[in-house]
Write a protein that holds these residues in place. Structure first.
Motif, PDB file in Angstrom:
ATOM      1  N   ARG A   1      -0.206 -25.026  46.456  1.00  0.00           N
ATOM      2  CA  ARG A   1      -0.863 -23.548  46.394  1.00  0.00           C
ATOM      3  C   ARG A   1      -0.700 -23.197  47.730  1.00  0.00           C
ATOM      4  NH1 ARG A   1      -6.684 -23.350  43.309  1.00  0.00           N
ATOM      5  NH2 ARG A   1      -6.614 -21.063  42.695  1.00  0.00           N
TER       6      ARG A   1
ATOM      7  N   GLN B   1       0.610 -20.223  43.095  1.00  0.00           N
ATOM      8  CA  GLN B   1       0.580 -21.672  42.477  1.00  0.00           C
ATOM      9  C   GLN B   1       1.950 -22.147  42.186  1.00  0.00           C
ATOM     10  OE1 GLN B   1      -2.725 -22.313  39.991  1.00  0.00           O
ATOM     11  NE2 GLN B   1      -3.927 -20.910  40.874  1.00  0.00           N
TER      12      GLN B   1
ATOM     13  N   SER C   1      -6.333 -10.158  48.140  1.00  0.00           N
ATOM     14  CA  SER C   1      -6.431 -11.204  47.364  1.00  0.00           C
ATOM     15  C   SER C   1      -4.854 -11.921  47.405  1.00  0.00           C
ATOM     16  CB  SER C   1      -7.216 -11.761  46.198  1.00  0.00           C
ATOM     17  OG  SER C   1      -6.539 -10.907  45.160  1.00  0.00           O
ATOM     18  N   PHE C   2      -4.865 -13.106  47.747  1.00  0.00           N
ATOM     19  CA  PHE C   2      -3.288 -13.867  47.376  1.00  0.00           C
ATOM     20  C   PHE C   2      -3.691 -15.144  47.076  1.00  0.00           C
ATOM     21  CE2 PHE C   2       0.427 -16.097  48.762  1.00  0.00           C
ATOM     22  CZ  PHE C   2       1.208 -15.077  48.722  1.00  0.00           C
ATOM     23  N   ASP C   3      -2.947 -15.489  45.909  1.00  0.00           N
ATOM     24  CA  ASP C   3      -3.019 -16.651  45.497  1.00  0.00           C
ATOM     25  C   ASP C   3      -1.432 -17.370  44.778  1.00  0.00           C
ATOM     26  OD1 ASP C   3      -3.666 -19.385  44.625  1.00  0.00           O
ATOM     27  OD2 ASP C   3      -4.543 -18.606  42.773  1.00  0.00           O
TER      28      ASP C   3
ATOM     29  N   ASN D   1      -0.592 -14.271  42.156  1.00  0.00           N
ATOM     30  CA  ASN D   1      -1.576 -13.418  41.945  1.00  0.00           C
ATOM     31  C   ASN D   1      -1.849 -12.823  42.941  1.00  0.00           C
ATOM     32  OD1 ASN D   1      -2.454 -14.369  38.669  1.00  0.00           O
ATOM     33  ND2 ASN D   1      -1.853 -16.321  39.829  1.00  0.00           N
TER      34      ASN D   1
ATOM     35  N   SER E   1      -8.927 -28.852  40.672  1.00  0.00           N
ATOM     36  CA  SER E   1      -9.838 -27.686  40.412  1.00  0.00           C
ATOM     37  C   SER E   1     -11.030 -27.948  39.705  1.00  0.00           C
ATOM     38  CB  SER E   1      -9.128 -26.446  40.558  1.00  0.00           C
ATOM     39  OG  SER E   1      -8.772 -26.400  39.168  1.00  0.00           O
TER      40      SER E   1
ATOM     41  N   GLU F   1       7.020 -20.663  40.764  1.00  0.00           N
ATOM     42  CA  GLU F   1       5.728 -20.279  41.608  1.00  0.00           C
ATOM     43  C   GLU F   1       5.426 -18.745  41.045  1.00  0.00           C
ATOM     44  OE1 GLU F   1       7.050 -21.918  45.920  1.00  0.00           O
ATOM     45  OE2 GLU F   1       6.878 -19.996  45.529  1.00  0.00           O
TER      46      GLU F   1
ATOM     47  N   GLN G   1      -2.931 -19.711  49.542  1.00  0.00           N
ATOM     48  CA  GLN G   1      -3.951 -18.736  49.396  1.00  0.00           C
ATOM     49  C   GLN G   1      -4.281 -17.686  50.495  1.00  0.00           C
ATOM     50  OE1 GLN G   1      -7.145 -21.461  47.929  1.00  0.00           O
ATOM     51  NE2 GLN G   1      -7.252 -20.322  46.153  1.00  0.00           N
ATOM     52  N   ARG G   2      -3.495 -17.965  51.472  1.00  0.00           N
ATOM     53  CA  ARG G   2      -3.511 -16.867  52.568  1.00  0.00           C
ATOM     54  C   ARG G   2      -2.335 -16.360  53.112  1.00  0.00           C
ATOM     55  NH1 ARG G   2      -6.923 -19.959  57.265  1.00  0.00           N
ATOM     56  NH2 ARG G   2      -5.548 -21.500  56.887  1.00  0.00           N
TER      57      ARG G   2
END
Length: 503
Positions: A355, A285, A281-283, A270, A40, A267, A357-358
């Motif tokens: 990861r 990792q 929001s969804f994250d 966030n 990143s 895992e 994110q959705r």
């Protein structure tokens, strides 16, 4: 080039960079940005427009090979931990704005070379410390001899004269040392009132100072005012509890691993949920880490299975053979003749990252509904949770901020336990386990009149033994030893809420 100029160039780069390219460059009126994505982050090289672009790309390639050599994790935290090592390595590659003709192996060798001047300095300092210790022992022997002479009959007057000479000699003694063992300048020693052995325990100090005869095995400095005050209180019958510093044996420490291989699947979530419903929001990792107990067992490969979730993107460590992972789901080093590192702290060395994110609201582990309503001089707050059937959650804590209160809120109903933190004005609702028997629950409490926004954001903590990826380690493949039995390993899997809020 001034610092302000450099900061200006770096600040302009994020506005110019594009996505979707592995090696690229950007030209402005004065400079050229040559960069390469690493996870990143970006590895950036700023040159003039007259610079040779081929040489710049070669320099960038060499720098990108150095980064994983000094940083085990290619994120911001890992780069910051290895910042100085990376600066020293980059300095060996680029000198006065020009690339040096070096390789990765040569850079590592140059950075690890020892300094002859440093060794000489340490040797001189150690000699000073040894000399200081010798002087200290000699003066201690003189004190012991003077105490023996003092206890003999007929030497009272001479002992008083000797004490003056010894005190003046100690006040003249000024020894400074950088490493310990000596005494700082200004630490003058007067005559001492008693002598005790060095191995006397603190709890027996008051008794041994009276009964122990003078010995040559050590000396005791004058007592501090704090010790005198404590002894006087003890003499008056007061109970005194002395502070005891914990020893290394008494400190709680995590048990060391006992299995040859320990693999950790973790895992972190966030998530920000809207108070009126939906996911803001969804994250997620995830990481797979390997910890090896013995160094000779490092020549292995890891066979895994993934859950096949198309929303999850996997990335291997730069030293892992990515083609073998994509084709066979096997994690192994690019160079099979090199072992995996051992003795890593924490969970070991990272092998794989992923990861997501959705996610839809139905996929989040836990949703919270908060309904404040004002009625007269009171505010009634109803809380509800609804847990997904995908996960069994443990140690769930739902923290609701409250307006400043004089007394604890009046809890009318609660599925689980609750605790009020008056210092932070937070009401904590805790549920030990959420499984198929209690996928939903509620809590009701009453507080004085308050605006509905005072009860947000709501923070949630929990853990789970299953993950979104469903990643499993199916076996360890030894590369040496004749292909015997599959090595024994243990897998630890957990999903934790790192930053989970209702806003």
């Amino acid at each position: 080039m001034s610092r302000i100029r450099i900061e200006g160039l770096l600040a302009a780069f994020p506005k110019l960079v594009g996505m979707g390219k592995q090696h690229t460059y950007i030209e402005t009126e004065n400079v050229r940005y040559v960069y390469q994505p690493i996870e990143s982050l970006f590895l950036l090289l700023v040159t003039t427009k007259q610079s040779n672009i081929l040489e710049d790309l070669a320099t960038l390639t060499l720098l990108s090979k150095l980064v994983p050599e000094y940083s085990m994790s290619l994120d911001e935290e890992g780069i910051l931990r290895a910042a100085f090592e990376l600066i020293f390595a980059f300095d060996e590659v680029i000198s006065l704005g020009h690339k040096e003709s070096v390789t990765v192996a040569q850079v590592k060798q140059y950075c690890e070379m020892e300094s002859h001047e440093e060794k000489l300095h340490k040797l001189v300092m150690q000699n000073k410390i040894n000399d200081t210790k010798d002087v200290m022992k000699r003066k201690a022997n003189e004190i012991d001899k003077s105490k023996i002479e003092k206890n003999k009959p007929g030497f009272s007057s001479m002992s008083s004269m000797g004490s003056g000479r010894l005190e003046s000699s100690f006040n003249d003694l000024s020894i400074s040392s950088g490493g310990g063992g000596g005494f700082g300048s200004g630490s003058g020693f007067g005559m001492i009132s008693d002598v005790e052995p060095i191995n006397t325990k603190p709890k027996d100090r008051s008794r041994s100072s009276v009964t122990a005869p003078p010995k040559s095995s050590g000396m005791k400095l004058g007592k501090s005012g704090k010790n005198q005050l404590m002894e006087s209180l003890k003499a008056e019958g007061e109970d005194i509890i002395e502070d005891v510093k914990p020893t290394s044996q008494s400190r709680a420490s995590a048990p060391p691993p006992t299995d040859p291989f320990t693999l950790t699947v973790e895992e972190k979530l966030n998530v920000a949920l809207r108070r009126d419903g939906g996911v803001s929001s969804f994250d997620m990792q995830g990481t797979l880490s390997l910890q090896i107990l013995n160094q000779e067992d490092g020549f292995v490969q890891v066979q895994i299975e993934t859950g096949g979730n198309p929303e999850i993107l996997f990335k291997t460590h730069p030293n892992i053979n990515r083609d073998m992972f994509n084709n066979e789901n096997i994690l192994g080093l690019k160079r099979p003749d090199q072992p995996f590192p051992t003795g890593q702290g924490g969970d070991g060395v990272g092998l794989l990252r992923w990861r997501m994110q959705r996610a839809e609201e139905s996929m989040v582990p836990l949703t919270i509904n908060c309904w404040p309503s004002v009625s007269g001089n009171e505010t009634y707050v109803s809380l509800e949770y609804e847990a997904s059937a995908m996960f069994d959650l443990t140690n769930v804590i739902i923290s609701v901020p409250l307006p400043a209160l004089r007394d604890a809120p009046s809890v009318r109903q609660c599925d689980g336990d609750w605790r009020y933190d008056p210092r932070n004005s937070v009401l904590e609702w805790s549920i030990l386990l959420i499984d198929n028997t209690n996928r939903g629950g509620s809590m009701e409490f009453v507080v004085p009149p308050a605006d509905s926004s005072a009860f947000f954001p709501i923070s949630v903590q929990f853990a789970a033994a299953s993950t979104y990826s469903g990643l499993k380690v199916t076996g360890m493949i030894p590369l040496r030893g004749g292909g015997g039995a599959t090595p024994r390993f243990v897998q630890r899997t957990q999903l934790i809420a790192q930053n989970y809020q209702v806003v």
